[in-house]
Scaffold this motif. Sequence first.
Motif, PDB file in Angstrom:
ATOM      1  N   THR A   1       0.854  -1.187   0.000  1.00  0.00           N
ATOM      2  CA  THR A   1       0.000   0.000   0.000  1.00  0.00           C
ATOM      3  C   THR A   1       0.888   1.236   0.000  1.00  0.00           C
ATOM      4  O   THR A   1       1.773   1.383   0.839  1.00  0.00           O
ATOM      5  N   ARG A   2       0.650   2.098  -0.959  1.00  0.00           N
ATOM      6  CA  ARG A   2       1.423   3.335  -1.107  1.00  0.00           C
ATOM      7  C   ARG A   2       0.452   4.474  -1.386  1.00  0.00           C
ATOM      8  O   ARG A   2      -0.289   4.432  -2.358  1.00  0.00           O
ATOM      9  N   GLU A   3       0.474   5.463  -0.520  1.00  0.00           N
ATOM     10  CA  GLU A   3      -0.408   6.620  -0.651  1.00  0.00           C
ATOM     11  C   GLU A   3      -1.863   6.190  -0.789  1.00  0.00           C
ATOM     12  O   GLU A   3      -2.611   6.727  -1.595  1.00  0.00           O
ATOM     13  N   GLY A   4      -2.258   5.170  -0.009  1.00  0.00           N
ATOM     14  CA  GLY A   4      -3.630   4.696  -0.013  1.00  0.00           C
ATOM     15  C   GLY A   4      -4.004   3.767  -1.155  1.00  0.00           C
ATOM     16  O   GLY A   4      -5.138   3.297  -1.221  1.00  0.00           O
ATOM     17  N   LEU A   5      -3.071   3.486  -2.064  1.00  0.00           N
ATOM     18  CA  LEU A   5      -3.345   2.604  -3.197  1.00  0.00           C
ATOM     19  C   LEU A   5      -2.608   1.279  -3.032  1.00  0.00           C
ATOM     20  O   LEU A   5      -1.441   1.258  -2.629  1.00  0.00           O
ATOM     21  N   ALA A   6      -3.284   0.182  -3.365  1.00  0.00           N
ATOM     22  CA  ALA A   6      -2.655  -1.139  -3.328  1.00  0.00           C
ATOM     23  C   ALA A   6      -1.912  -1.361  -4.646  1.00  0.00           C
ATOM     24  O   ALA A   6      -2.485  -1.203  -5.721  1.00  0.00           O
ATOM     25  N   ILE A   7      -0.626  -1.700  -4.560  1.00  0.00           N
ATOM     26  CA  ILE A   7       0.204  -1.928  -5.740  1.00  0.00           C
ATOM     27  C   ILE A   7       0.669  -3.378  -5.737  1.00  0.00           C
ATOM     28  O   ILE A   7       1.230  -3.847  -4.743  1.00  0.00           O
ATOM     29  N   GLN A   8       0.431  -4.082  -6.844  1.00  0.00           N
ATOM     30  CA  GLN A   8       0.895  -5.458  -6.996  1.00  0.00           C
ATOM     31  C   GLN A   8       2.327  -5.429  -7.509  1.00  0.00           C
ATOM     32  O   GLN A   8       2.613  -4.793  -8.528  1.00  0.00           O
ATOM     33  N   VAL A   9       3.231  -6.101  -6.801  1.00  0.00           N
ATOM     34  CA  VAL A   9       4.641  -6.145  -7.184  1.00  0.00           C
ATOM     35  C   VAL A   9       5.150  -7.571  -7.046  1.00  0.00           C
ATOM     36  O   VAL A   9       4.490  -8.428  -6.455  1.00  0.00           O
ATOM     37  N   GLU A  10       6.342  -7.802  -7.594  1.00  0.00           N
ATOM     38  CA  GLU A  10       7.086  -9.024  -7.358  1.00  0.00           C
ATOM     39  C   GLU A  10       8.418  -8.609  -6.766  1.00  0.00           C
ATOM     40  O   GLU A  10       9.171  -7.856  -7.393  1.00  0.00           O
ATOM     41  N   GLU A  11       8.694  -9.064  -5.543  1.00  0.00           N
ATOM     42  CA  GLU A  11       9.967  -8.744  -4.900  1.00  0.00           C
ATOM     43  C   GLU A  11      11.006  -9.779  -5.323  1.00  0.00           C
ATOM     44  O   GLU A  11      10.774 -10.983  -5.211  1.00  0.00           O
ATOM     45  N   LEU A  12      12.150  -9.301  -5.801  1.00  0.00           N
ATOM     46  CA  LEU A  12      13.231 -10.210  -6.166  1.00  0.00           C
ATOM     47  C   LEU A  12      13.916 -10.720  -4.903  1.00  0.00           C
ATOM     48  O   LEU A  12      14.006 -10.002  -3.900  1.00  0.00           O
ATOM     49  N   SER A  13      14.440 -11.938  -4.960  1.00  0.00           N
ATOM     50  CA  SER A  13      15.109 -12.530  -3.801  1.00  0.00           C
ATOM     51  C   SER A  13      16.529 -12.019  -3.625  1.00  0.00           C
ATOM     52  O   SER A  13      17.185 -12.349  -2.646  1.00  0.00           O
ATOM     53  N   VAL A  14      17.006 -11.211  -4.569  1.00  0.00           N
ATOM     54  CA  VAL A  14      18.336 -10.606  -4.457  1.00  0.00           C
ATOM     55  C   VAL A  14      18.186  -9.102  -4.343  1.00  0.00           C
ATOM     56  O   VAL A  14      17.199  -8.522  -4.791  1.00  0.00           O
ATOM     57  N   ARG A  15      19.183  -8.481  -3.753  1.00  0.00           N
ATOM     58  CA  ARG A  15      19.258  -7.018  -3.693  1.00  0.00           C
ATOM     59  C   ARG A  15      20.418  -6.596  -4.575  1.00  0.00           C
ATOM     60  O   ARG A  15      21.431  -7.297  -4.645  1.00  0.00           O
ATOM     61  N   LEU A  16      20.258  -5.465  -5.240  1.00  0.00           N
ATOM     62  CA  LEU A  16      21.273  -5.016  -6.190  1.00  0.00           C
ATOM     63  C   LEU A  16      21.668  -3.563  -5.932  1.00  0.00           C
ATOM     64  O   LEU A  16      20.867  -2.781  -5.423  1.00  0.00           O
ATOM     65  N   PRO A  17      22.884  -3.200  -6.347  1.00  0.00           N
ATOM     66  CA  PRO A  17      23.295  -1.795  -6.258  1.00  0.00           C
ATOM     67  C   PRO A  17      22.712  -0.996  -7.425  1.00  0.00           C
ATOM     68  O   PRO A  17      22.641  -1.492  -8.550  1.00  0.00           O
ATOM     69  N   PHE A  18      22.305   0.217  -7.140  1.00  0.00           N
ATOM     70  CA  PHE A  18      21.756   1.104  -8.165  1.00  0.00           C
ATOM     71  C   PHE A  18      22.739   2.224  -8.458  1.00  0.00           C
ATOM     72  O   PHE A  18      23.395   2.742  -7.555  1.00  0.00           O
ATOM     73  N   ALA A  19      22.803   2.602  -9.720  1.00  0.00           N
ATOM     74  CA  ALA A  19      23.565   3.782 -10.137  1.00  0.00           C
ATOM     75  C   ALA A  19      22.568   4.930 -10.291  1.00  0.00           C
ATOM     76  O   ALA A  19      21.447   4.730 -10.763  1.00  0.00           O
TER      77      ALA A  19
END
Length: 120
Positions: free
Chosen positions: A17-35
């Motif tokens: 839930t973000r800002e009152g809205l339900a968002i469907q996502v898929e969480e990856l089992s790995v974490r990655l660095p972002f540029a």
Amino acid sequence: MTSTMTISIERTPLTITREGLAIQVEELSVRLPFARKPADLSEVGGFGNTRILVTETREMTQSDFDSFASNLMKSRDWLRGKGGGTGDGYFCVEVHAPGRPYLYVNPEGGDYARYVARLG
């Protein structure tokens, strides 16, 4: 001789839930660095390990992917208004083409690849 490697990344379906809205996502089992604001694929990488929440996947041809990856700062309508963050994660558009790495793009509400992580 050429060899091929297959990587399997577990995905967990979630409703966030973000800002009152339900968002469907898929969480990856790995974490990655972002540029931040990379010009092209050579600048993707970095430090940190960020949780990735995939909101959608965009399949491209190799040619379209190469064009996208060589100019990540270019404005693109299909990124406009997407992305953002929650706690320790980013809402991302997953971008992929055959024979190319997977990219996770968080435009932070803009229309270009503001934050990018790479897998492969």
